[in-house]
Design a protein around this motif. Sequence first.
Motif, mmCIF file in Angstrom:
data_model
loop_
_atom_site.group_PDB
_atom_site.id
_atom_site.type_symbol
_atom_site.label_atom_id
_atom_site.label_comp_id
_atom_site.label_asym_id
_atom_site.label_seq_id
_atom_site.Cartn_x
_atom_site.Cartn_y
_atom_site.Cartn_z
ATOM 1 N N HIS A 106 0.823 -1.205 0.000
ATOM 2 C CA HIS A 106 0.000 0.000 0.000
ATOM 3 C C HIS A 106 0.859 1.257 0.000
ATOM 4 O O HIS A 106 0.513 2.251 -0.653
ATOM 5 N N ILE A 107 1.969 1.220 0.719
ATOM 6 C CA ILE A 107 2.885 2.360 0.694
ATOM 7 C C ILE A 107 3.443 2.545 -0.712
ATOM 8 O O ILE A 107 3.532 3.671 -1.224
ATOM 9 N N ALA A 108 3.800 1.433 -1.350
ATOM 10 C CA ALA A 108 4.430 1.498 -2.668
ATOM 11 C C ALA A 108 3.514 2.121 -3.712
ATOM 12 O O ALA A 108 3.951 2.970 -4.500
ATOM 13 N N PHE A 109 2.219 1.733 -3.740
ATOM 14 C CA PHE A 109 1.362 2.314 -4.776
ATOM 15 C C PHE A 109 0.757 3.656 -4.362
ATOM 16 O O PHE A 109 0.138 4.332 -5.186
ATOM 17 N N SER A 110 0.967 4.067 -3.100
ATOM 18 C CA SER A 110 0.458 5.368 -2.658
ATOM 19 C C SER A 110 1.469 6.489 -2.848
ATOM 20 O O SER A 110 1.080 7.641 -3.051
ATOM 21 N N VAL A 111 2.758 6.163 -2.780
ATOM 22 C CA VAL A 111 3.787 7.190 -2.919
ATOM 23 C C VAL A 111 3.674 7.953 -4.242
ATOM 24 O O VAL A 111 3.745 9.191 -4.251
ATOM 25 N N PRO A 112 3.520 7.284 -5.399
ATOM 26 C CA PRO A 112 3.386 8.041 -6.652
ATOM 27 C C PRO A 112 2.202 8.993 -6.668
ATOM 28 O O PRO A 112 2.266 10.066 -7.285
ATOM 29 N N ILE A 113 1.126 8.618 -5.987
ATOM 30 C CA ILE A 113 -0.056 9.486 -5.927
ATOM 31 C C ILE A 113 0.279 10.766 -5.166
ATOM 32 O O ILE A 113 -0.088 11.867 -5.581
ATOM 33 N N VAL A 114 0.975 10.619 -4.046
ATOM 34 C CA VAL A 114 1.362 11.786 -3.242
ATOM 35 C C VAL A 114 2.298 12.686 -4.046
ATOM 36 O O VAL A 114 2.167 13.916 -4.014
ATOM 37 N N VAL A 115 3.228 12.089 -4.772
ATOM 38 C CA VAL A 115 4.157 12.876 -5.585
ATOM 39 C C VAL A 115 3.392 13.731 -6.592
ATOM 40 O O VAL A 115 3.683 14.929 -6.765
ATOM 41 N N LEU A 116 2.404 13.147 -7.247
ATOM 42 C CA LEU A 116 1.629 13.887 -8.240
ATOM 43 C C LEU A 116 0.776 14.991 -7.604
ATOM 44 O O LEU A 116 0.480 15.993 -8.254
ATOM 45 N N MET A 117 0.389 14.819 -6.353
ATOM 46 C CA MET A 117 -0.387 15.846 -5.671
ATOM 47 C C MET A 117 0.483 17.010 -5.197
ATOM 48 O O MET A 117 0.036 18.159 -5.169
ATOM 49 N N VAL A 118 1.719 16.706 -4.835
ATOM 50 C CA VAL A 118 2.601 17.719 -4.253
ATOM 51 C C VAL A 118 3.361 18.505 -5.317
ATOM 52 O O VAL A 118 3.583 19.719 -5.169
ATOM 53 N N LEU A 119 3.761 17.844 -6.394
ATOM 54 C CA LEU A 119 4.586 18.494 -7.416
ATOM 55 C C LEU A 119 3.966 19.778 -7.990
ATOM 56 O O LEU A 119 4.675 20.787 -8.146
ATOM 57 N N PRO A 157 4.610 24.946 4.523
ATOM 58 C CA PRO A 157 3.341 25.690 4.580
ATOM 59 C C PRO A 157 2.762 26.010 3.201
ATOM 60 O O PRO A 157 1.549 26.005 3.036
ATOM 61 N N PHE A 158 3.634 26.282 2.232
ATOM 62 C CA PHE A 158 3.139 26.624 0.901
ATOM 63 C C PHE A 158 2.502 25.417 0.213
ATOM 64 O O PHE A 158 1.478 25.553 -0.473
ATOM 65 N N ILE A 159 3.096 24.244 0.363
ATOM 66 C CA ILE A 159 2.592 23.055 -0.323
ATOM 67 C C ILE A 159 1.625 22.244 0.545
ATOM 68 O O ILE A 159 1.271 21.123 0.185
ATOM 69 N N LYS A 160 1.208 22.804 1.675
ATOM 70 C CA LYS A 160 0.320 22.077 2.593
ATOM 71 C C LYS A 160 -0.956 21.563 1.914
ATOM 72 O O LYS A 160 -1.372 20.431 2.166
ATOM 73 N N PRO A 161 -1.619 22.360 1.046
ATOM 74 C CA PRO A 161 -2.803 21.801 0.355
ATOM 75 C C PRO A 161 -2.476 20.552 -0.448
ATOM 76 O O PRO A 161 -3.262 19.599 -0.476
ATOM 77 N N GLY A 162 -1.317 20.535 -1.113
ATOM 78 C CA GLY A 162 -0.917 19.346 -1.859
ATOM 79 C C GLY A 162 -0.627 18.170 -0.949
ATOM 80 O O GLY A 162 -0.916 17.018 -1.292
ATOM 81 N N ILE A 163 -0.057 18.453 0.222
ATOM 82 C CA ILE A 163 0.221 17.383 1.183
ATOM 83 C C ILE A 163 -1.086 16.765 1.680
ATOM 84 O O ILE A 163 -1.223 15.536 1.758
ATOM 85 N N PHE A 164 -2.051 17.622 2.026
ATOM 86 C CA PHE A 164 -3.353 17.112 2.464
ATOM 87 C C PHE A 164 -4.026 16.317 1.346
ATOM 88 O O PHE A 164 -4.620 15.255 1.585
#
Length: 267
Positions: free
Chosen positions: A137-150, A181-188
């Motif tokens: 689950h960590i492995a297939f979730s990391v790419p999703i987080v990357v796309l949200m934060v970038l 703080p700037f990328i917080k929306p992407g982190i959430f």
Amino acid sequence: MNKSKSGASIYLAVIFVILYAPIFYLVYYSFNSGGSMHGYEGFTLQYYGEVFQDARLLIIVLNTVIIALLSSAISTVLGVLGALAIRRVRSRRARNSLLSMNNVLIVSPDVIIGASFLILFTMAGIKLGFTSVLLSHIAFSVPIVVLMVLPKLQEMSPSLLDAARDLGANGWQVLTRVVVPFIKPGIFAGFFMALTYSLDDFAVTFFVTGNGFSTLSVEIYSRARQGISLSINALSTLIFLFTVLVVLGYYWLNRRSSKRLGMGVPK
């Protein structure tokens, strides 16, 4: 113009009806006292009671929530670090190559990913169960987080970082007081997307789940194969409502964060 707008509205309405009609059909019959999905005989909460009285099912729910929260938290940290690393790559070709590799896990069929993880864990001697499910689950979730934060990192002006350094901030202070703080929306966004994917995943989890450990998606599939039971409807209804609450919570947090940024409130 009005005709095109009305046509688009009708089209969207039809799409939403097609998508949500089966879900509401399932929810509707979860309250059926008749015990089947062919004729509604009366209102009852019997099947919801069965769900909460099933000790094994409650343990599976707890397993699912723990896996989802842990994998989402860990993948969010790794995804943010990965997005920062990709953003720092100066070569455009290298950056695009890293993005392409990141997107492979998202576009690849879940069956292939699940089978790959099964082979990997078997070769590595990792026992199938909690650990294997969490790692996958960590492995297939990391790419999703990357796309949200970038995208949020790309919106950030380099002058903000330069100004922070000119004011004497070190690397850690720039990261924690300016970048995060700037990328917080992407982190959430990345955290809640990872949480939703983890809660809903079946294909990958089905391959890496061992004896004595299960998640809700696998359990629902196993029970559905044994025949129609309205306790499955009740359980699916609860999962659907929980997912809706998670999505609403994400939008509420995102909207609140956007308002604070718009008002210029210091964080």
